[in-house]
Design an enzyme around this catalytic site. Sequence first.
Site, short mmCIF file in Angstrom:
data_model
loop_
_atom_site.label_atom_id
_atom_site.label_comp_id
_atom_site.label_asym_id
_atom_site.label_seq_id
_atom_site.Cartn_x
_atom_site.Cartn_y
_atom_site.Cartn_z
N HIS A 44 0.70 -1.13 -0.02
CA HIS A 44 0.00 -0.02 0.11
C HIS A 44 0.82 1.29 0.11
CE1 HIS A 44 -2.70 -2.93 2.25
NE2 HIS A 44 -3.52 -2.42 1.21
N GLN A 78 -18.26 -5.79 -0.66
CA GLN A 78 -17.35 -6.82 -1.47
C GLN A 78 -17.14 -8.17 -0.83
OE1 GLN A 78 -14.46 -3.67 -1.57
NE2 GLN A 78 -12.84 -5.32 -1.52
N GLN A 109 -9.20 -7.20 -10.24
CA GLN A 109 -9.69 -5.88 -9.85
C GLN A 109 -9.38 -4.90 -10.45
OE1 GLN A 109 -10.25 -4.90 -5.54
NE2 GLN A 109 -8.36 -3.69 -5.84
N SER A 121 -2.50 -7.91 3.17
CA SER A 121 -3.10 -7.91 4.76
C SER A 121 -3.52 -9.27 5.14
CB SER A 121 -4.46 -7.18 4.72
OG SER A 121 -3.95 -5.99 4.03
O1 PAF Z 1 -7.91 -3.48 -3.09
C1 PAF Z 1 -8.67 -3.01 -2.05
O2 PAF Z 1 -8.14 -2.91 -0.95
C2 PAF Z 1 -10.26 -2.88 -2.23
O3 PAF Z 1 -10.80 -3.87 -2.98
C3 PAF Z 1 -10.49 -1.54 -2.47
C4 PAF Z 1 -9.99 -1.18 -3.98
C5 PAF Z 1 -10.13 -0.63 -1.80
C6 PAF Z 1 -12.10 -1.43 -2.67
O4 PAF Z 1 -12.53 -1.45 -1.36
#
Ligand code: PAF
Length: 282
Positions: free
Chosen positions: A37, A61, A155, A188
Amino acid sequence: MRTVHSLKELRTILRGYRQQGKTIGLVPTMGNLHDGHISLVRKATEAADVVVTSIFVNPMQFGANEDLDTYPRTLADDQEKLRLAGNTLVFAPTAEEIYPEGLARQTRVVVPEVSEGHCGASRPGHFEGVATVVSMLFNMVQPDFAVFGEKDFQQLAVIRKMARDLLIPVEVIGAPTVREADGLAKSSRNGYLSEEERAIAPTLYRALETTVAELASGRTDFEALETEAQQTLTGAGFRPDYFNIVNSQTLKPATAEDPELTVLAAAFLGTTRLIDNLSVRR
Ligand code: PAF
């Protein structure tokens, strides 16, 4: 570095920055930040005057039997890491702020085709939840660009298509996967692994590397390669979810003519589901 929890406050602050002609970069996250991140935040700080990192564990999600309740929430640690990385503003809303009428009444964004298969098949509704919350974050922050990790390859493809199809004027930028010294992709969810599972975990990356080397050498028996990799993973103690060789653009099954291929993989170690991918040009 400031942290805001309300949309009203976020908008007030960002209006000020825009009036000063500042560019805005967004890094959407669910918190529990690791070096992966932070690399996204650093990339954003290189290109934008103001960097907003959102921290929101998005309930939409997560599937019914997934880890929404146990997903690590570590705001104070995250704030410190973001401050050191040069982040400007943290947006950490509650679920009520994002979905005031509740999930059942929320308008949703469905992205066809690229959402199907792979993680989309194993986690029904997952990409609908991702596309919905990311489109809302784009509307809330109205950034010039947003940075996402390539570790979540599908994603990233879903978000690119969503922004393109809905004409959202946000540039979607992918950033390379950050790995541990033994190759394991930072995630994570690595924190869920026992010591024994952690020792096995890099086999996933090694299986990807082996497959990519075979593809680079010209092999086109894709199904056989997928089976070989699944056997390696099973032998190491994984329960493979999928191991798919695909066209990097469409995420459809690879053909011998595709100039760039991506190997997408997901596998369980105990109850922890790890995902990773590697691409190869031919
Ligand atoms: O990759 C992630 O952490 C999540 O899927 C995101 C893009 C923040 C959407 O909640």
